[in-house]
Design a protein around this motif. Sequence first.
Motif, PDB file in Angstrom:
ATOM      1  N   ASN A 122       0.809  -1.227   0.000  1.00  0.00           N
ATOM      2  CA  ASN A 122       0.000   0.000   0.000  1.00  0.00           C
ATOM      3  C   ASN A 122       0.839   1.272   0.000  1.00  0.00           C
ATOM      4  O   ASN A 122       0.372   2.332   0.370  1.00  0.00           O
ATOM      5  CB  ASN A 122      -0.958   0.015   1.194  1.00  0.00           C
ATOM      6  CG  ASN A 122      -0.230  -0.008   2.531  1.00  0.00           C
ATOM      7  OD1 ASN A 122       0.999  -0.011   2.582  1.00  0.00           O
ATOM      8  ND2 ASN A 122      -0.980  -0.031   3.613  1.00  0.00           N
ATOM      9  N   LEU A 126      -3.332   3.244  -1.546  1.00  0.00           N
ATOM     10  CA  LEU A 126      -3.882   2.790  -0.274  1.00  0.00           C
ATOM     11  C   LEU A 126      -4.938   1.721  -0.503  1.00  0.00           C
ATOM     12  O   LEU A 126      -5.029   0.748   0.236  1.00  0.00           O
ATOM     13  CB  LEU A 126      -4.489   3.979   0.488  1.00  0.00           C
ATOM     14  CG  LEU A 126      -3.500   5.057   0.937  1.00  0.00           C
ATOM     15  CD1 LEU A 126      -4.228   6.157   1.680  1.00  0.00           C
ATOM     16  CD2 LEU A 126      -2.420   4.449   1.833  1.00  0.00           C
ATOM     17  N   ALA A 127      -5.766   1.928  -1.529  1.00  0.00           N
ATOM     18  CA  ALA A 127      -6.804   0.950  -1.859  1.00  0.00           C
ATOM     19  C   ALA A 127      -7.244   1.157  -3.300  1.00  0.00           C
ATOM     20  O   ALA A 127      -7.424   2.293  -3.744  1.00  0.00           O
ATOM     21  CB  ALA A 127      -8.000   1.094  -0.910  1.00  0.00           C
ATOM     22  N   THR A 128      -7.395   0.064  -4.020  1.00  0.00           N
ATOM     23  CA  THR A 128      -7.939   0.109  -5.379  1.00  0.00           C
ATOM     24  C   THR A 128      -8.964  -1.012  -5.508  1.00  0.00           C
ATOM     25  O   THR A 128      -9.085  -1.867  -4.622  1.00  0.00           O
ATOM     26  CB  THR A 128      -6.841  -0.091  -6.446  1.00  0.00           C
ATOM     27  OG1 THR A 128      -6.380  -1.453  -6.395  1.00  0.00           O
ATOM     28  CG2 THR A 128      -5.667   0.851  -6.228  1.00  0.00           C
ATOM     29  N   GLU A 132      -8.936  -4.514  -3.329  1.00  0.00           N
ATOM     30  CA  GLU A 132     -10.120  -4.790  -2.514  1.00  0.00           C
ATOM     31  C   GLU A 132     -10.780  -6.113  -2.882  1.00  0.00           C
ATOM     32  O   GLU A 132     -11.216  -6.871  -2.020  1.00  0.00           O
ATOM     33  CB  GLU A 132     -11.130  -3.653  -2.641  1.00  0.00           C
ATOM     34  CG  GLU A 132     -12.339  -3.823  -1.743  1.00  0.00           C
ATOM     35  CD  GLU A 132     -13.086  -2.530  -1.501  1.00  0.00           C
ATOM     36  OE1 GLU A 132     -14.299  -2.594  -1.287  1.00  0.00           O
ATOM     37  OE2 GLU A 132     -12.448  -1.449  -1.530  1.00  0.00           O
ATOM     38  N   ARG A 220      -5.092   8.495  -3.330  1.00  0.00           N
ATOM     39  CA  ARG A 220      -4.593   7.115  -3.289  1.00  0.00           C
ATOM     40  C   ARG A 220      -5.604   6.095  -2.775  1.00  0.00           C
ATOM     41  O   ARG A 220      -5.240   4.977  -2.437  1.00  0.00           O
ATOM     42  CB  ARG A 220      -3.312   7.022  -2.441  1.00  0.00           C
ATOM     43  CG  ARG A 220      -2.245   7.964  -2.913  1.00  0.00           C
ATOM     44  CD  ARG A 220      -0.911   7.639  -2.330  1.00  0.00           C
ATOM     45  NE  ARG A 220       0.087   8.620  -2.723  1.00  0.00           N
ATOM     46  CZ  ARG A 220       1.378   8.391  -2.783  1.00  0.00           C
ATOM     47  NH1 ARG A 220       1.842   7.201  -2.468  1.00  0.00           N
ATOM     48  NH2 ARG A 220       2.226   9.327  -3.139  1.00  0.00           N
ATOM     49  N   ASP A 221      -6.848   6.494  -2.693  1.00  0.00           N
ATOM     50  CA  ASP A 221      -7.914   5.573  -2.320  1.00  0.00           C
ATOM     51  C   ASP A 221      -8.981   5.659  -3.398  1.00  0.00           C
ATOM     52  O   ASP A 221      -9.470   6.743  -3.700  1.00  0.00           O
ATOM     53  CB  ASP A 221      -8.510   5.947  -0.963  1.00  0.00           C
ATOM     54  CG  ASP A 221      -9.583   4.972  -0.524  1.00  0.00           C
ATOM     55  OD1 ASP A 221     -10.701   5.034  -1.073  1.00  0.00           O
ATOM     56  OD2 ASP A 221      -9.314   4.139   0.366  1.00  0.00           O
ATOM     57  N   TRP A 222      -9.360   4.535  -3.974  1.00  0.00           N
ATOM     58  CA  TRP A 222     -10.203   4.573  -5.165  1.00  0.00           C
ATOM     59  C   TRP A 222     -11.580   5.169  -4.897  1.00  0.00           C
ATOM     60  O   TRP A 222     -12.139   5.861  -5.756  1.00  0.00           O
ATOM     61  CB  TRP A 222     -10.310   3.172  -5.774  1.00  0.00           C
ATOM     62  CG  TRP A 222     -11.213   2.205  -5.065  1.00  0.00           C
ATOM     63  CD1 TRP A 222     -10.881   1.367  -4.056  1.00  0.00           C
ATOM     64  CD2 TRP A 222     -12.591   1.964  -5.361  1.00  0.00           C
ATOM     65  NE1 TRP A 222     -11.962   0.611  -3.674  1.00  0.00           N
ATOM     66  CE2 TRP A 222     -13.035   0.944  -4.471  1.00  0.00           C
ATOM     67  CE3 TRP A 222     -13.494   2.485  -6.286  1.00  0.00           C
ATOM     68  CZ2 TRP A 222     -14.339   0.464  -4.471  1.00  0.00           C
ATOM     69  CZ3 TRP A 222     -14.796   2.004  -6.292  1.00  0.00           C
ATOM     70  CH2 TRP A 222     -15.210   1.004  -5.398  1.00  0.00           C
ATOM     71  N   LYS A 224     -12.391   7.528  -2.599  1.00  0.00           N
ATOM     72  CA  LYS A 224     -12.246   8.984  -2.452  1.00  0.00           C
ATOM     73  C   LYS A 224     -11.984   9.643  -3.802  1.00  0.00           C
ATOM     74  O   LYS A 224     -12.533  10.710  -4.105  1.00  0.00           O
ATOM     75  CB  LYS A 224     -11.101   9.293  -1.480  1.00  0.00           C
ATOM     76  CG  LYS A 224     -11.384   8.894  -0.047  1.00  0.00           C
ATOM     77  CD  LYS A 224     -10.188   9.192   0.843  1.00  0.00           C
ATOM     78  CE  LYS A 224     -10.446   8.747   2.278  1.00  0.00           C
ATOM     79  NZ  LYS A 224      -9.269   8.992   3.144  1.00  0.00           N
TER      80      LYS A 224
END
Length: 339
Positions: A122, A126-128, A132, A220-222, A224
């Motif tokens: 990450n 952070l998340a994609t 996920e 870096r968060d999908w 957001k």
Amino acid sequence: MGFADLLEEVGGFGRYQWLHVTLISLPGLLMASQNLLNNFVSGIPAHHCSLPTNRSLHNLSHYQVEEKQFIKAFIPMDSSGTRLDRCKRYVEPQWQLLLPNNTANVSELQTEGCLDGWTFDNSEFLATTVSEWELVCSLRPLKQMIQTIYMGGVLAGAIIFGGLSDRFLSGMAVSGIILNGVSLKVEWIPTKERTLVGTLSSFFFTFGQMILAGLAYWLRDWRKLQLVVCAPMFLFFSYSWWYVESARWLVLNRQSEEALKSLHRVARINGKPEVVDKLTLEVLHSHMNKEIESSRSTYTAYDLLKTRAMRRISICLVVVWSEDSPALYITIIIISTSF
């Protein structure tokens, strides 16, 4: 005389035209993001098979190596530490690979699939959607399908929103904004300024792509990123009621009174209040008599090829678009699938 002369009378390229072009162009800043958004929303972080949950990691302190090096005992890697196969792990931990001068041939060691899922780095994302829902290895085609479905929506929008634009329902989708926004811009722009306006408007899409890169680096968060890119569209939609409908379109569709109100409003915004009293229905019809007469005829696609001039223009447009659009969308798909 024609509608172009009326535009000059109500102020030419005045204050209203500047506001009109700017407000219609603003959605382009984030609309350009939609085509490339999947590159970040579905970015593929560095990953490897999760280490077996039923095997102790107490050997980490025994071998006195960092965890990054420790996973060599579980994940196939070459001498430089590059993962050889992100979809495989060793059936049994290979502790000898942690020794400084080991000579084991990793290609001969028995491997298995990622039975316990994957571990994603990450540090970049952070998340994609990929991390996920673990859209890697055998599920990777689902990531590519996201962009394909999106482009299918663009195609459907191009077909549907052209007709809906005359019923005030455009601006809800990529094709609605891009295709109908251009038409609405030039309807209120004098002929000699249209080339400049078209060129400057295209820069909004270029800047939009730069903005997307900055937003993706920051968030870096999908979820957001998706929210920040899409939510402003509601703002753009809310002020779309301020736009003045094309007076030319209104006249040709037997709504001359509404067209006159539109011209009066534009004249006032452009600081030409004296034109309001001079511009009457009679003056409007006298300027647009030829266009009104021609609008009573019905045309088909065949008319695009009927005369030599129209034939030349139509063929040129078909050639340009057949070269330009597929190249653009194929490039987008290639970029999306290569990440």
